[in-house]
Design a protein around this motif. Structure first.
Motif, mmCIF file in Angstrom:
data_model
loop_
_atom_site.group_PDB
_atom_site.id
_atom_site.type_symbol
_atom_site.label_atom_id
_atom_site.label_comp_id
_atom_site.label_asym_id
_atom_site.label_seq_id
_atom_site.Cartn_x
_atom_site.Cartn_y
_atom_site.Cartn_z
ATOM 1 N N ILE A 144 0.853 -1.180 0.000
ATOM 2 C CA ILE A 144 0.000 0.000 0.000
ATOM 3 C C ILE A 144 0.891 1.232 0.000
ATOM 4 C CG2 ILE A 144 -1.784 1.273 1.267
ATOM 5 C CD1 ILE A 144 -2.491 -1.475 2.578
ATOM 6 N N ASN A 145 0.728 2.083 -0.998
ATOM 7 C CA ASN A 145 1.501 3.322 -1.090
ATOM 8 C C ASN A 145 0.605 4.501 -0.764
ATOM 9 O OD1 ASN A 145 2.826 1.832 -4.028
ATOM 10 N ND2 ASN A 145 3.831 1.865 -2.047
ATOM 11 N N GLY A 146 0.921 5.191 0.336
ATOM 12 C CA GLY A 146 0.168 6.360 0.737
ATOM 13 C C GLY A 146 0.962 7.632 0.532
ATOM 14 N N THR A 147 0.382 8.754 0.903
ATOM 15 C CA THR A 147 1.057 10.043 0.742
ATOM 16 C C THR A 147 2.146 10.255 1.778
ATOM 17 O OG1 THR A 147 -0.723 11.054 2.060
ATOM 18 C CG2 THR A 147 -0.913 11.185 -0.343
ATOM 19 N N LYS A 148 2.140 9.474 2.865
ATOM 20 C CA LYS A 148 3.150 9.618 3.914
ATOM 21 C C LYS A 148 4.107 8.439 3.996
ATOM 22 C CE LYS A 148 0.182 12.320 7.052
ATOM 23 N NZ LYS A 148 -0.444 12.315 8.415
ATOM 24 N N GLY A 149 3.722 7.281 3.458
ATOM 25 C CA GLY A 149 4.567 6.110 3.572
ATOM 26 C C GLY A 149 3.921 4.906 2.924
ATOM 27 N N SER A 150 4.602 3.778 3.007
ATOM 28 C CA SER A 150 4.132 2.537 2.386
ATOM 29 C C SER A 150 4.134 1.404 3.411
ATOM 30 C CB SER A 150 5.016 2.155 1.200
ATOM 31 O OG SER A 150 4.973 3.142 0.189
ATOM 32 N N LEU A 151 3.303 0.414 3.138
ATOM 33 C CA LEU A 151 3.191 -0.783 3.983
ATOM 34 C C LEU A 151 3.321 -2.008 3.092
ATOM 35 C CD1 LEU A 151 0.568 -1.473 6.750
ATOM 36 C CD2 LEU A 151 0.851 -3.127 4.901
ATOM 37 N N VAL A 152 4.085 -2.990 3.553
ATOM 38 C CA VAL A 152 4.278 -4.240 2.805
ATOM 39 C C VAL A 152 4.003 -5.413 3.741
ATOM 40 C CG1 VAL A 152 5.905 -5.659 1.507
ATOM 41 C CG2 VAL A 152 6.026 -3.157 1.342
ATOM 42 N N TRP A 153 3.190 -6.377 3.250
ATOM 43 C CA TRP A 153 2.846 -7.560 4.055
ATOM 44 C C TRP A 153 2.710 -8.762 3.132
ATOM 45 C CZ3 TRP A 153 -1.328 -10.983 4.029
ATOM 46 C CH2 TRP A 153 -1.451 -11.826 5.151
ATOM 47 N N ARG A 154 3.225 -9.923 3.586
ATOM 48 C CA ARG A 154 3.072 -11.176 2.837
ATOM 49 C C ARG A 154 2.636 -12.265 3.794
ATOM 50 N NH1 ARG A 154 8.282 -12.713 -0.446
ATOM 51 N NH2 ARG A 154 6.874 -14.396 -1.116
ATOM 52 N N GLN A 155 1.635 -13.033 3.391
ATOM 53 C CA GLN A 155 1.090 -14.039 4.306
ATOM 54 C C GLN A 155 2.031 -15.222 4.498
ATOM 55 O OE1 GLN A 155 -0.677 -17.122 4.722
ATOM 56 N NE2 GLN A 155 -0.034 -18.006 2.779
ATOM 57 N N GLU A 156 2.993 -15.446 3.609
ATOM 58 C CA GLU A 156 3.960 -16.513 3.833
ATOM 59 C C GLU A 156 4.973 -16.135 4.913
ATOM 60 O OE1 GLU A 156 5.558 -17.799 0.080
ATOM 61 O OE2 GLU A 156 3.797 -19.041 -0.344
ATOM 62 N N PHE A 157 4.965 -14.865 5.307
ATOM 63 C CA PHE A 157 5.771 -14.381 6.430
ATOM 64 C C PHE A 157 4.841 -13.595 7.353
ATOM 65 C CE2 PHE A 157 8.409 -14.825 2.686
ATOM 66 C CZ PHE A 157 9.469 -15.586 3.149
ATOM 67 N N PRO A 158 3.851 -14.276 7.930
ATOM 68 C CA PRO A 158 2.751 -13.569 8.582
ATOM 69 C C PRO A 158 3.083 -12.970 9.942
ATOM 70 C CG PRO A 158 2.473 -15.922 8.877
ATOM 71 C CD PRO A 158 3.654 -15.739 7.965
ATOM 72 N N GLU A 159 4.305 -13.202 10.430
ATOM 73 C CA GLU A 159 4.686 -12.635 11.722
ATOM 74 C C GLU A 159 5.190 -11.205 11.596
ATOM 75 O OE1 GLU A 159 4.864 -14.686 15.078
ATOM 76 O OE2 GLU A 159 3.180 -15.006 13.720
ATOM 77 N N GLU A 160 5.381 -10.720 10.345
ATOM 78 C CA GLU A 160 6.024 -9.420 10.199
ATOM 79 C C GLU A 160 5.291 -8.522 9.211
ATOM 80 O OE1 GLU A 160 9.679 -9.922 7.232
ATOM 81 O OE2 GLU A 160 9.640 -11.517 8.754
ATOM 82 N N LEU A 161 5.541 -7.250 9.367
ATOM 83 C CA LEU A 161 4.944 -6.211 8.534
ATOM 84 C C LEU A 161 5.977 -5.098 8.420
ATOM 85 C CD1 LEU A 161 1.415 -4.688 9.070
ATOM 86 C CD2 LEU A 161 3.409 -3.212 9.102
ATOM 87 N N THR A 162 6.160 -4.568 7.218
ATOM 88 C CA THR A 162 7.183 -3.551 6.997
ATOM 89 C C THR A 162 6.559 -2.210 6.641
ATOM 90 O OG1 THR A 162 8.791 -5.200 6.265
ATOM 91 C CG2 THR A 162 9.213 -2.922 5.627
ATOM 92 N N ILE A 163 7.074 -1.156 7.268
ATOM 93 C CA ILE A 163 6.664 0.215 6.976
ATOM 94 C C ILE A 163 7.853 0.943 6.354
ATOM 95 C CG2 ILE A 163 5.939 2.425 7.974
ATOM 96 C CD1 ILE A 163 3.740 0.344 8.019
ATOM 97 N N ARG A 164 7.575 1.662 5.262
ATOM 98 C CA ARG A 164 8.617 2.441 4.591
ATOM 99 C C ARG A 164 8.219 3.908 4.608
ATOM 100 N NH1 ARG A 164 9.098 -2.005 -0.336
ATOM 101 N NH2 ARG A 164 10.323 -3.512 0.871
ATOM 102 N N LEU A 165 9.096 4.733 5.200
ATOM 103 C CA LEU A 165 8.845 6.161 5.334
ATOM 104 C C LEU A 165 9.921 6.939 4.567
ATOM 105 C CD1 LEU A 165 8.064 6.248 9.166
ATOM 106 C CD2 LEU A 165 6.422 6.153 7.275
#
Length: 393
Positions: A269-290
């Motif tokens: 998901i790319n927003g105006t302030k940052g992005s979020l990346v998630w994959r269900q094969e690695f469901p313990e983690e979530l990445t935020i890009r600012l």
């Protein structure tokens, strides 16, 4: 005294069906639900034989009609509290609407029905009877999916501009249906699968992940449904360019001929302030890009409020993980979380109290309908030369 366990009835699940196994484990996960009865197969003799050989004791019925009729006639506490429907797509609608009309809550595998006309009838019945209804979109049950939804809906990424939501598999890259694989055989049959193979089977998961995490709807689609394996009458590769309800755009895409991919559902998901990346094969983690900062990776069970990106966090969300980080939750835990949340609404329904069923904890009947509207619009767009088609919503 603890509340009695809810009684659950299986409709479908015989013949080695994969999906019944994680469901029944999830049902028994907490000790507050149990499978007690089942109609496992359309052939009465097979249904009874499979029930007799089941891994734990249950009452077998000759058919789902018998199950629904006899269970509905029992008093509350003795009858089933909800039905789990794990049949092929073309046998979702009939048992679902019969359960609803009998006042029995339903937890149904996706896609909701075979076509949108059936979906409309089922939506009307659920709303008339006011019965809890869940659609099994498994990956909403991962804690990190809920965390991602909180982040986006809290505005921490700003306005959503672009979303890429995808589900990639490789198991149908050859003619698997010719090798006696029953799961492949019914999926490639339009009479049993519906108007889209890949889109209906896994594209609806990608759509649901987009809608759940962003809180946005798809308003129109431009679709390319393609068939790469010769002899198939349905798509095995599915790509849609979509317009979102906030004016943003995105891709909802799926493939079952992507060799090397297993169950690779993901979302960016790319927003105006940052992005979020998630994959269900690695469901313990979530990445935020600012902008101009190192990536932030959050792990389930190891998230803290007011860390420079996150602000206050809801107590209910933070209370959900019940094992420490490094001891992974996984696929079965996601299923269990969905059944656990559905249980709350079923218990309220049994007590004559209001229940939520609002799509915040599991996919509901409206979400199921949106999946069917998406398939209908995508098929129409592809057949008419990849034109833009409005969603029927």
């Amino acid at each position: 005294m603890s509340e009695r366990p809810l009684n659950v009835g299986l409709i479908g699940g015989g013949g080695g069906a994969f999906i019944v196994q994680p469901h029944q484990r999830a049902i028994h996960f907490d000790g507050t639900r149990r499978v007690t009865v089942a109609a496992l197969h359309p052939d009465p003799e097979v249904a009874q034989a499979e029930a007799a050989a089941w891994e734990y004791p249950l009452k077998g019925y000759d058919s789902y009609d018998d199950l629904i009729k006899q269970e509905a006639a029992k008093p509350l506490g003795e009858r089933i509290d909800y039905a789990l429907i794990v049949t092929p797509n073309h046998v979702h609608f009939d048992p679902a609407i019969k359960c609803v009309q009998a006042g029995i809550p339903v937890f149904c595998e996706k896609p909701l029905t075979l076509n949108i006309d059936e979906a409309k009838q089922l939506v009307d019945a659920v709303k008339e009877k006011n019965v809890p209804f869940a659609v099994s979109h498994t990956y909403l049950g991962h804690w990190t999916s809920r965390f991602a939804r909180f982040i986006v809906k809290s505005g921490l990424l700003g306005d959503v501009r672009w979303v890429d939501s995808y589900y990639l598999q490789g198991w149908l890259a050859a003619r698997t249906e010719d090798s006696g694989n029953a799961q492949a055989e019914w999926r490639v049959d339009p009479k049993k699968s519906g108007a889209s193979l890949c889109g209906g089977d896994i594209g609806t998961h990608a759509l649901m992940q987009l809608r759940y995490v962003t809180g946005l709807d798809v308003t129109r689609v431009q679709a390319h449904l393609e068939t790469f394996v010769g002899g198939r009458s349905l798509d095995d590769h599915f790509t849609t360019y979509v317009e979102l309800s906030n004016g943003g755009r995105g891709l909802v895409r799926a493939s079952q001929i992507a060799i090397g991919h297993k169950n690779d559902l993901g979302i960016e998901i790319n927003g105006t302030k940052g992005s979020l990346v998630w994959r269900q094969e690695f469901p313990e983690e979530l990445t935020i890009r600012l902008p101009d900062q190192p990536d932030r990776t959050y792990f389930r069970g190891s998230v803290s409020a007011n860390d420079g990106f996150l602000k206050d966090l809801p107590e209910e969300l933070m209370a959900e993980p019940n094992i420490p980080p490094g001891h992974p939750e996984a696929f079965h835990d996601a299923f269990a979380r969905l059944h656990r949340c559905f249980e709350q609404d079923v218990r309220a329904y049994n007590d004559g109290k209001p229940f939520e069923c609002d799509g915040s904890k599991y996919a509901n009947i409206d979400d199921g309908y949106m999946g069917m509207a998406f398939i209908q619009a995508s098929v129409k767009s592809s057949q008419e030369g990849n034109v833009w088609v409005n969603m029927d919503c």
